[in-house]
Design an enzyme around this catalytic site. Sequence first.
Site, mmCIF file in Angstrom:
data_model
loop_
_atom_site.group_PDB
_atom_site.id
_atom_site.type_symbol
_atom_site.label_atom_id
_atom_site.label_comp_id
_atom_site.label_asym_id
_atom_site.label_seq_id
_atom_site.Cartn_x
_atom_site.Cartn_y
_atom_site.Cartn_z
ATOM 1 N N GLU A 1 -9.149 -1.505 6.103
ATOM 2 C CA GLU A 1 -9.728 -1.150 7.389
ATOM 3 C C GLU A 1 -10.951 -2.031 7.682
ATOM 4 O O GLU A 1 -11.496 -2.665 6.760
ATOM 5 C CB GLU A 1 -10.127 0.337 7.361
ATOM 6 C CG GLU A 1 -8.958 1.302 7.109
ATOM 7 C CD GLU A 1 -8.056 1.525 8.333
ATOM 8 O OE1 GLU A 1 -7.809 0.581 9.106
ATOM 9 O OE2 GLU A 1 -7.572 2.677 8.497
ATOM 10 N N HIS B 1 -6.494 -4.140 10.906
ATOM 11 C CA HIS B 1 -6.300 -4.007 9.454
ATOM 12 C C HIS B 1 -5.043 -4.745 8.999
ATOM 13 O O HIS B 1 -4.086 -4.904 9.760
ATOM 14 C CB HIS B 1 -6.302 -2.537 8.995
ATOM 15 C CG HIS B 1 -5.082 -1.738 9.314
ATOM 16 N ND1 HIS B 1 -5.121 -0.369 9.495
ATOM 17 C CD2 HIS B 1 -3.771 -2.070 9.472
ATOM 18 C CE1 HIS B 1 -3.903 0.068 9.732
ATOM 19 N NE2 HIS B 1 -3.069 -0.941 9.728
ATOM 20 N N ASP C 1 0.822 -1.212 0.000
ATOM 21 C CA ASP C 1 0.000 0.000 0.000
ATOM 22 C C ASP C 1 0.854 1.259 0.000
ATOM 23 O O ASP C 1 2.072 1.200 0.197
ATOM 24 C CB ASP C 1 -0.935 -0.004 1.224
ATOM 25 C CG ASP C 1 -0.227 -0.354 2.533
ATOM 26 O OD1 ASP C 1 1.024 -0.309 2.573
ATOM 27 O OD2 ASP C 1 -0.892 -0.682 3.516
ATOM 28 N N ASN D 1 -6.454 -1.972 14.940
ATOM 29 C CA ASN D 1 -7.874 -2.227 14.637
ATOM 30 C C ASN D 1 -8.048 -3.475 13.778
ATOM 31 O O ASN D 1 -9.134 -3.730 13.262
ATOM 32 C CB ASN D 1 -8.502 -1.006 13.943
ATOM 33 C CG ASN D 1 -7.864 -0.704 12.584
ATOM 34 O OD1 ASN D 1 -6.949 -1.398 12.151
ATOM 35 N ND2 ASN D 1 -8.359 0.323 11.916
HETATM 36 P P1 PGA Z 1 3.139 -0.747 12.608
HETATM 37 O O1 PGA Z 1 1.949 -0.850 11.562
HETATM 38 O O2 PGA Z 1 4.146 -1.762 12.221
HETATM 39 O O3 PGA Z 1 3.642 0.661 12.446
HETATM 40 O O4 PGA Z 1 2.557 -1.002 13.951
HETATM 41 C C1 PGA Z 1 1.427 -2.088 11.200
HETATM 42 C C2 PGA Z 1 0.208 -1.900 10.345
HETATM 43 O O5 PGA Z 1 -0.550 -0.935 10.559
HETATM 44 O O6 PGA Z 1 -0.024 -2.739 9.470
#
Ligand code: PGA
Length: 258
Positions: free
Chosen positions: A148, A143, A72, A141
Amino acid sequence: MTEHLPAIDILSDRDAVASRAAGVIIDGVVSRRVRTLGLATGGTMVQLYARLVAAFRLGEVSFENVTTFNLDDYVGVPSTAPGSFRAFMRRYFIDLVDIDPARAHMPDGMASDIATEAVRYETLIRQTGGIDLQLLGIGSNGHIGFNEPGSDFGSRTREIRLTDETRTANAPFFVQGAEVPHRAVTMGLGTILEANEILLVAMGAHKAEAIAAAISGPISIMCPASALRRHPRVRIICDEAAASQIEGRVASRIRGIS
Ligand code: PGA
């Protein structure tokens, strides 16, 4: 539909998690089982990429023949902005190893038409023969990629609106005071589930609820990572803090209690 229980490695700390996860990628690349690698960004991945770079410098692995596809990027953030995932990938991986930059693909969040860009990206993945191993982090959350809660399990690469929770979590990557974008382009859950193997990495207590929901909660679009239980070859590598809320039958199985 068949439900699969992911393999789960619970390790004592972040270093051990990064080393184990890097080891899985290195083994795949060295054995040539993994020629096309799906990559992720985020704080979790910084240590992991550092391990891959260290192994490359020691001559233990080469990425010369590897093609990569990132999950992404934000919409409307130029690659020169520090928060952009293109900048992240160059800073932590692409500029530090022998990968051919022309084979390190990312969805283009600066494209004038994101719907067309999404189709281009899906087509490129398919033409390359699909992803052998997809690396994933997980949002608090639930995702995966930027899918999301509410994302369809069959979704494809598309533009998505980010939740405030995600924007707050990602704010540290942006210059202080700069606005975190509201929109992103992400591989869909359907795209991710087509990878041959999936490796999800999670560190820290702030991921515990999401990990528990993903592997021991209901399979539901409200927890996008629960879609991974529809895939037969998923491995989760996490630290004890991230595994601390797994409950019930799954907890008994992974902790060896009957
Ligand atoms: P993070 O993000 O490694 O910064 O915790 C992970 C994600 O949101 O997929």
